[in-house]
Design an enzyme around this catalytic site. Structure first.
Site, PDB file in Angstrom:
ATOM      1  NE  ARG A 109      -4.219  -1.825   1.695  1.00  0.00           N
ATOM      2  CZ  ARG A 109      -4.352  -2.819   2.540  1.00  0.00           C
ATOM      3  NH1 ARG A 109      -3.605  -2.876   3.625  1.00  0.00           N
ATOM      4  NH2 ARG A 109      -5.235  -3.761   2.318  1.00  0.00           N
ATOM      5  CE  LYS A 119       0.648  14.391 -14.570  1.00  0.00           C
ATOM      6  NZ  LYS A 119       0.482  14.991 -15.911  1.00  0.00           N
ATOM      7  CD  GLU A 133       9.198  17.286 -21.906  1.00  0.00           C
ATOM      8  OE1 GLU A 133       8.594  18.243 -21.391  1.00  0.00           O
ATOM      9  OE2 GLU A 133       8.608  16.276 -22.352  1.00  0.00           O
ATOM     10  CE  LYS A 189       6.609  17.823 -13.425  1.00  0.00           C
ATOM     11  NZ  LYS A 189       6.709  16.662 -14.246  1.00  0.00           N
ATOM     12  CD  GLU A 228      -2.397  17.242 -16.156  1.00  0.00           C
ATOM     13  OE1 GLU A 228      -1.324  16.693 -15.858  1.00  0.00           O
ATOM     14  OE2 GLU A 228      -2.895  17.180 -17.279  1.00  0.00           O
ATOM     15  NE  ARG A 278       1.780  17.404 -12.798  1.00  0.00           N
ATOM     16  CZ  ARG A 278       2.344  16.582 -11.940  1.00  0.00           C
ATOM     17  NH1 ARG A 278       1.888  16.498 -10.708  1.00  0.00           N
ATOM     18  NH2 ARG A 278       3.354  15.812 -12.287  1.00  0.00           N
ATOM     19  CG  ASN A 295       0.297  18.070 -20.504  1.00  0.00           C
ATOM     20  OD1 ASN A 295       1.249  17.328 -20.294  1.00  0.00           O
ATOM     21  ND2 ASN A 295      -0.814  18.006 -19.800  1.00  0.00           N
ATOM     22  CG  HIS A 353       3.427  17.180 -23.863  1.00  0.00           C
ATOM     23  ND1 HIS A 353       4.222  18.283 -23.671  1.00  0.00           N
ATOM     24  CD2 HIS A 353       4.069  16.151 -23.251  1.00  0.00           C
ATOM     25  CE1 HIS A 353       5.291  17.937 -22.968  1.00  0.00           C
ATOM     26  NE2 HIS A 353       5.226  16.641 -22.707  1.00  0.00           N
ATOM     27  CG  HIS A 387       1.195  12.857 -26.315  1.00  0.00           C
ATOM     28  ND1 HIS A 387       0.499  13.322 -25.227  1.00  0.00           N
ATOM     29  CD2 HIS A 387       2.414  12.508 -25.840  1.00  0.00           C
ATOM     30  CE1 HIS A 387       1.267  13.270 -24.149  1.00  0.00           C
ATOM     31  NE2 HIS A 387       2.432  12.771 -24.500  1.00  0.00           N
ATOM     32  CG  HIS A 416       8.076  12.346 -24.907  1.00  0.00           C
ATOM     33  ND1 HIS A 416       6.712  12.395 -25.140  1.00  0.00           N
ATOM     34  CD2 HIS A 416       8.315  13.230 -23.898  1.00  0.00           C
ATOM     35  CE1 HIS A 416       6.162  13.253 -24.295  1.00  0.00           C
ATOM     36  NE2 HIS A 416       7.108  13.774 -23.529  1.00  0.00           N
TER      37      HIS A 416
HETATM   38  N1  GLY Z   1       4.989  15.663 -17.468  1.00  0.00           N
HETATM   39  C1  GLY Z   1       3.880  16.475 -17.138  1.00  0.00           C
HETATM   40  C2  GLY Z   1       3.542  16.474 -15.695  1.00  0.00           C
HETATM   41  O1  GLY Z   1       4.294  15.975 -14.880  1.00  0.00           O
HETATM   42  O2  GLY Z   1       2.501  16.959 -15.335  1.00  0.00           O
END
Ligand code: GLY
Length: 368
Positions: A122, A144, A186, A228, A238, A242, A246, A249, A253, A267
């Site tokens: 957990r 993430k 990035e 960030k 998000e 957040r 992107n 992106h 993508h 990427h």
């Molecule tokens: N890579 C985008 C984020 O961490 O929200």
């Protein structure tokens, strides 16, 4: 020359240490987090060749015993079978609730390791030691974690913040120039989305940074991570801001998907081209000056990076097919595409209010 960015998330707060030589200090830096002198390390076979023994030596020098699992390098590892393998391995190694997993690698190992840590017993703590530029400025920070499924990328996962991030800029020396520059896509994104001064700094210092200037690398990683961290602290899961991360992106993508997530387009390369397209779309919609997209493309060209659809080798599908691929993006809400557009360099915002025809026309013009 080292810098520390603190991510103030209450009882989940942590430091991101950035600078040369951090791998050899890993034992001393991780020891205060441990309840017993033993850690598990997850890595991949490419990274292990360069960095696993130095990490284990550094841990041993601080009296910390370690056990390591080395998985195949590559995106295919971010999958159910390797998640199962990682979790079962940690259980067989008797990793306990209060122990720590170290994720030593790029985005794949960081995301998979973070998710395995989120679900083992957990939830156990984990330390990120990102070894790619992309992982240092983006995926290792912000919590993430997850894996891909046959339905798409990153569709299963959890928000699980690391306990510490050690971004050793020396390890970037083992990257190929192409991988380094993909990660740089990035870095550019951060300047474009929220800090015009940082973008101007990159225009001057980017070439030195690519050549290996350590001070410039530390500064670029630290400024990216600080941006960030600021965004993640405002919007950890998000719900709003957040999504600014992107930028580039939605286009990126779709291009990655159109090229089969292959070597044709990495990427970060897709993100860089996507940023240039997002600025051009913003200019066409009258949101920003015409000079802004030219400035973005000029910087990418100065860095020898892909900046246009025509820089992608091989054929691409037509504009409608690319639009359909964008429709499968995770950022679609109620069938509405969400874009990150800009009122200028460093002034991005999230919007669903983008005429489909404007996007189709932009893509068709670039494909022609
Ligand atoms: N890579 C985008 C984020 O961490 O929200």
């Amino acid at each position: 020359m080292q810098q520390t960015v603190h991510v103030p998330l209450g009882d989940r707060a942590y430091d991101v240490r950035i600078g040369p030589g951090l791998l050899s200090d890993a034992g001393t830096l991780i020891a205060p987090l441990l309840h017993r002198p033993r850690v598990a390390i997850l890595t991949d076979d490419t990274v292990a060749t360069h960095h696993l023994v130095p990490l284990q030596d550094a841990l041993r020098a601080a009296g910390i015993d370690s056990t390591a699992l080395t998985l195949p390098a590559g995106e295919a590892t971010k999958s159910w079978p390797h998640l199962t393998r990682t979790v079962e391995w940690m259980l067989s190694e008797k990793i306990e609730r209060r122990d720590i997993l170290i994720a030593l690698g790029g985005g794949v190992i960081g995301d998979l390791g973070g998710f395995a840590a989120a679900i083992l017993r957990r939830g156990i703590r984990f330390v990120q030691i990102p070894t790619s530029l992309l992982a240092q400025v983006d995926s290792s920070v912000g919590g993430k974690t997850g894996i891909n499924t046959p339905h798409g990328k990153n569709l299963v996962g959890a928000f699980h913040q690391p306990a510490l991030v050690l971004a050793d800029t020396d390890v970037l020396a083992t990257l190929t120039p192409r991988d380094f520059l993909a990660g740089y896509g990035e870095v550019v994104k951060y300047g474009l989305l929220g800090d015009a001064d940082f973008f101007a700094w990159l225009e001057i210092n980017g070439p030195a940074l690519a050549r290996g200037d350590t001070a410039a690398r530390v500064e670029a990683v630290a400024r990216s991570v600080q941006m960030k961290a600021d965004i993640v602290v405002r919007d950890e899961t998000e719900q709003g801001d957040r999504a600014l991360l992107n930028l580039g992106h939605t286009f990126g993508h779709a291009l990655e998907s159109a090229t089969g997530y292959s070597d044709r387009l990495l990427h970060g390369e897709g993100v860089a081209i996507g940023c240039a397209l997002a600025f051009e779309l913003s200019a066409r919609l009258g949101l920003c000056a015409q000079e802004d997209p030219s400035r973005v493309r000029a910087h990418l060209a100065d860095m020898d990076m892909k900046a246009r659809l025509s820089d992608i080798p091989g054929d691409l599908p037509d504009a409608d097919a690319l639009l359909d691929l964008m429709g499968q993006d995770k950022k679609v809400i109620d069938g509405q595409l969400r874009f990150i557009l800009a009122r200028g360099i460093g002034e991005s915002f999230v919007t669903s209010d983008v005429p489909r025809d404007a996007v189709r026309e932009l893509l068709a013009d670039h494909l022609a």
